[in-house]
Design a protein around this motif. Structure first.
Motif, PDB file in Angstrom:
ATOM      1  N   TRP A  55     -48.113 -12.804  -0.854  1.00  0.00           N
ATOM      2  CA  TRP A  55     -48.514 -12.406  -2.198  1.00  0.00           C
ATOM      3  C   TRP A  55     -49.937 -11.871  -2.247  1.00  0.00           C
ATOM      4  CZ3 TRP A  55     -44.009 -12.627  -4.261  1.00  0.00           C
ATOM      5  CH2 TRP A  55     -43.142 -13.684  -3.986  1.00  0.00           C
ATOM      6  N   ARG A 115     -40.430  -7.291 -11.272  1.00  0.00           N
ATOM      7  CA  ARG A 115     -40.257  -8.744 -11.289  1.00  0.00           C
ATOM      8  C   ARG A 115     -38.837  -9.088 -11.752  1.00  0.00           C
ATOM      9  NH1 ARG A 115     -41.130 -12.624 -10.663  1.00  0.00           N
ATOM     10  NH2 ARG A 115     -41.920 -13.706 -12.491  1.00  0.00           N
ATOM     11  N   LYS A 125     -36.727 -11.237 -10.922  1.00  0.00           N
ATOM     12  CA  LYS A 125     -36.348 -12.646 -11.008  1.00  0.00           C
ATOM     13  C   LYS A 125     -36.932 -13.349 -12.237  1.00  0.00           C
ATOM     14  CE  LYS A 125     -35.620 -13.324  -6.052  1.00  0.00           C
ATOM     15  NZ  LYS A 125     -35.974 -14.123  -4.852  1.00  0.00           N
ATOM     16  N   ALA A 126     -37.779 -12.661 -12.988  1.00  0.00           N
ATOM     17  CA  ALA A 126     -38.349 -13.262 -14.199  1.00  0.00           C
ATOM     18  C   ALA A 126     -37.231 -13.529 -15.210  1.00  0.00           C
ATOM     19  CB  ALA A 126     -39.395 -12.340 -14.813  1.00  0.00           C
ATOM     20  N   GLU A 132     -42.566 -14.689 -18.436  1.00  0.00           N
ATOM     21  CA  GLU A 132     -42.730 -15.005 -17.020  1.00  0.00           C
ATOM     22  C   GLU A 132     -43.147 -13.806 -16.172  1.00  0.00           C
ATOM     23  OE1 GLU A 132     -39.380 -16.930 -15.286  1.00  0.00           O
ATOM     24  OE2 GLU A 132     -39.838 -18.867 -16.236  1.00  0.00           O
ATOM     25  N   LEU A 133     -43.227 -12.626 -16.753  1.00  0.00           N
ATOM     26  CA  LEU A 133     -43.499 -11.427 -15.959  1.00  0.00           C
ATOM     27  C   LEU A 133     -44.834 -11.512 -15.228  1.00  0.00           C
ATOM     28  CD1 LEU A 133     -42.225  -8.611 -18.340  1.00  0.00           C
ATOM     29  CD2 LEU A 133     -41.185  -9.378 -16.197  1.00  0.00           C
ATOM     30  N   ALA A 134     -45.856 -12.073 -15.871  1.00  0.00           N
ATOM     31  CA  ALA A 134     -47.187 -12.165 -15.253  1.00  0.00           C
ATOM     32  C   ALA A 134     -47.729 -13.583 -15.402  1.00  0.00           C
ATOM     33  CB  ALA A 134     -48.137 -11.158 -15.882  1.00  0.00           C
ATOM     34  N   LYS A 135     -46.870 -14.576 -15.226  1.00  0.00           N
ATOM     35  CA  LYS A 135     -47.221 -15.988 -15.404  1.00  0.00           C
ATOM     36  C   LYS A 135     -47.574 -16.597 -14.058  1.00  0.00           C
ATOM     37  CE  LYS A 135     -45.478 -19.981 -17.985  1.00  0.00           C
ATOM     38  NZ  LYS A 135     -44.346 -20.431 -18.845  1.00  0.00           N
ATOM     39  N   ARG A 140     -47.460 -13.362  -9.540  1.00  0.00           N
ATOM     40  CA  ARG A 140     -46.560 -12.632 -10.437  1.00  0.00           C
ATOM     41  C   ARG A 140     -47.308 -11.526 -11.174  1.00  0.00           C
ATOM     42  NH1 ARG A 140     -43.294 -17.680 -13.286  1.00  0.00           N
ATOM     43  NH2 ARG A 140     -42.032 -18.272 -11.462  1.00  0.00           N
ATOM     44  N   THR A 159     -47.849  -8.677  -8.780  1.00  0.00           N
ATOM     45  CA  THR A 159     -46.588  -7.992  -8.500  1.00  0.00           C
ATOM     46  C   THR A 159     -46.173  -7.114  -9.672  1.00  0.00           C
ATOM     47  OG1 THR A 159     -45.863  -9.798  -7.058  1.00  0.00           O
ATOM     48  CG2 THR A 159     -44.159  -8.315  -7.895  1.00  0.00           C
ATOM     49  N   ALA A 160     -46.256  -7.659 -10.884  1.00  0.00           N
ATOM     50  CA  ALA A 160     -45.865  -6.898 -12.071  1.00  0.00           C
ATOM     51  C   ALA A 160     -46.714  -5.648 -12.246  1.00  0.00           C
ATOM     52  CB  ALA A 160     -45.967  -7.782 -13.313  1.00  0.00           C
ATOM     53  N   SER A 215     -49.710 -20.295 -16.980  1.00  0.00           N
ATOM     54  CA  SER A 215     -48.967 -20.981 -15.926  1.00  0.00           C
ATOM     55  C   SER A 215     -49.227 -22.482 -15.983  1.00  0.00           C
ATOM     56  CB  SER A 215     -49.362 -20.434 -14.554  1.00  0.00           C
ATOM     57  OG  SER A 215     -50.735 -20.635 -14.300  1.00  0.00           O
TER      58      SER A 215
END
Length: 216
Positions: free
Chosen positions: A87, A121, A123-124, A129-132, A136, A139-140, A201
């Motif tokens: 990551w 993302r 799996k969100a 949850e996209l940037a949590k 993440r 990645t987003a 988070s």
């Protein structure tokens, strides 16, 4: 990008302050990620401060290396690192040049560009949850080491810009121990978040990674 006060890019002197001043002041600001795929805007809801050579939890605690060199550079630049072999995480460099300090961007609310962030993302479970969490978030926003050292205060052409946004009211800002940090830096209450925001988070204490035991 300058249609109103909230759309004004933050100047360099915003970042040229002690990291513990900058960190809570970033909450509610708007990060704009410009990319060939299109822009994404994100409201920062959770951050974490790292104070360089005086902070055992910081990458710069033992001095300058090739990996952390950006942290010692001018304020208002991005420090991006690779972690756990999987990551990326993004920080914003603070304080005077030559003195390491940076704020880790831990979480945010996607304001525009949600379909693009969701495609990155898959799996969100929902938009919260996209940037949590820092991995993440990176990645987003399609952030990797190629963005290490970029100037977020540049007026033209920077892939990342930080706008004034709507700063979080002081009575909504909370702070506590940093997530997943071990050793002497574990208890520093230098994680800051907007109280009650669903994109923040969850707190997780540091858990030492187990070493595999060779078989007989």
């Amino acid at each position: 990008m300058t249609d109103g006060p909230d759309r004004t890019p933050l100047p360099r002197d915003f970042f040229d302050r002690p990291v513990l001043e900058v960190a809570p002041d970033l909450l509610g600001r708007t990060l704009v990620r410009h990319s060939p795929d299109g822009p994404i805007e994100l409201r920062l809801t959770e951050v974490e401060a790292y104070a360089g050579e005086i902070d055992p939890g910081s990458h710069a605690y033992r001095g300058r290396t090739a990996r952390n060199a950006t942290m010692f550079g001018p304020p208002g630049h991005a420090y991006v690192y690779f972690i756990y072999g999987m990551w990326f995480s993004i920080n914003l460099v603070c304080g005077p040049e030559g003195k390491a300090g940076a704020v880790l961007l831990r979480a945010g609310e996607i304001l525009t560009g949600t379909p693009l962030a969701a495609a990155r993302r898959p799996k969100a479970r929902n938009t919260d949850e996209l940037a949590k969490g820092p991995a993440r978030l990176a990645t987003a926003l399609d952030i990797d080491r190629s963005l290490d050292g970029i100037d977020v205060c540049a007026r033209n052409g920077s892939p990342i810009t930080i706008l004034h946004g709507t700063p979080a009211p002081g009575d909504q800002v909370r702070n506590g121990p940093r997530t997943g940090v071990g050793g002497d830096g574990a208890d520093h209450p230098w994680r800051y978040w907007i109280d009650g925001d669903p994109t923040v988070s969850p707190y997780r204490p540091h858990v030492p990674r187990r070493r595999s035991t060779p078989s007989a």
